[in-house]
Design an enzyme around this catalytic site. Sequence first.
Site, PDB file in Angstrom:
ATOM      1  CE1 TYR A   1       6.807 -17.724   3.561  1.00 52.96           C
ATOM      2  CE2 TYR A   1       5.020 -18.068   1.996  1.00 52.96           C
ATOM      3  CZ  TYR A   1       5.879 -17.209   2.677  1.00 52.96           C
ATOM      4  OH  TYR A   1       5.801 -15.849   2.469  1.00 52.96           O
TER       5      TYR A   1
ATOM      6  CB  THR B   1       3.014   2.676  -7.464  1.00 53.52           C
ATOM      7  OG1 THR B   1       3.041   1.390  -6.833  1.00 53.52           O
ATOM      8  CG2 THR B   1       4.436   3.182  -7.674  1.00 53.52           C
ATOM      9  CB  SER B   2      -1.287   0.907  -5.856  1.00 52.01           C
ATOM     10  OG  SER B   2      -0.532  -0.024  -5.100  1.00 52.01           O
ATOM     11  N   GLY B   3      -2.834   2.199  -3.607  1.00 52.90           N
ATOM     12  CA  GLY B   3      -3.362   2.030  -2.260  1.00 52.90           C
ATOM     13  C   GLY B   3      -3.071   3.155  -1.295  1.00 52.90           C
TER      14      GLY B   3
ATOM     15  N   GLY C   1       6.193   2.449  -1.546  1.00 54.33           N
ATOM     16  CA  GLY C   1       4.898   1.839  -1.847  1.00 54.33           C
ATOM     17  C   GLY C   1       3.840   2.856  -2.218  1.00 54.33           C
TER      18      GLY C   1
ATOM     19  CB  SER D   1      -0.696  -4.782   9.795  1.00 56.40           C
ATOM     20  OG  SER D   1      -1.908  -5.517   9.876  1.00 56.40           O
TER      21      SER D   1
ATOM     22  N   GLY E   1      -0.302   4.094   0.157  1.00 56.77           N
ATOM     23  CA  GLY E   1       0.858   4.910  -0.171  1.00 56.77           C
ATOM     24  C   GLY E   1       0.554   5.957  -1.221  1.00 56.77           C
TER      25      GLY E   1
END
Length: 340
Positions: free
Chosen positions: A204, A47-49, A45, A180, A51
């Site tokens: 769901y 590629t953004s944020g 992960g 989290s 990470g």
Amino acid sequence: MPKMLQAARYLLGSPGASGFGSKSTAEEVTAACPDLGSLTAIITGATSGIGAETARVLAKRGARVVIPARSVKAAEDMRARILAECPGADVLVLHLDLSSLASVRDFARRFLSLGLPLHLLINNAGKFSHGQLALSEDGVEMTFATNYLGHFLLTKLLLGRMAETAAETGVQGRIVNVSSSVHGWFSGDWADYLQLVTRRKIPYDATQAYAVSKLANVLHTKELAARLQEMGADVTVNCVHPGIVRTRLNRDREGLITDLVFVLLSKLLKTTPQAAATTCYAAVHPRLAGVSGRYLADCNEALPSPAAASRREAARLWQASEDMISGSSSQQGSTKERNI
């Protein structure tokens, strides 16, 4: 009162026992280890944020960074951004779709074939579904498959290399599972929930699915820490709550109350560099040497939910996970799945 003090400390960014707090950044917590040139890290992960910031900072400190990603283009773009800032950085891109057990096995096989050492495994990638129930190609609820089960198998397949690297180099390996605080929002039976939702016996709920996957991350950490100790492997594993990241908030400024709510929310949220701090702290800070099986928030040890503290549930999840991945074990090819 303790919760009020905890909230005040968070808002103020007051440092805890580690010397860091909610306002600390990834660069600040890695200042004590400016040269990580001997380390190789896999960061999912990235590629953004959070990470991406973790990858940037570790690469800036000299670590070789491996970026596995479903979108190779996004990973190559991230690699280019890191190299623009750190021209000498060593960044490797490989394809990985964590929701697919076959893809996880293929990634592990390709990485191991490179003959590289592996010191750090940061299981950071996360998915939050905003749509209807979706199942992975292996028949697993998609959020659980991506956030937890793929990482469970990835860790299992790479642990042998991590143990070997630690023994050969004398550098302790570290695994970081990014969870989290939302894991505490689920207090039921995770096995029953997964079975019922997969069979469409209950409606769901994306938030519940996310909470279950993050609860699994914490339980995985607990059981893996115990198994690593039994193995005598010089590898630790810890779990982190990064905090809620500040993003662009769209709002209509229609008066004092709206402005007040915006200000209060902005104080509770973290910037991406702040959110990546606990991950980087767990991955490389000297203070965490030998520390394993802990749940960290704001770069300090914290308490997970009661449901996440049960060794019995952790062992139960482990066995269930083994059963889930065994259904496609015939696809593992030459990749050895270490018995841990």
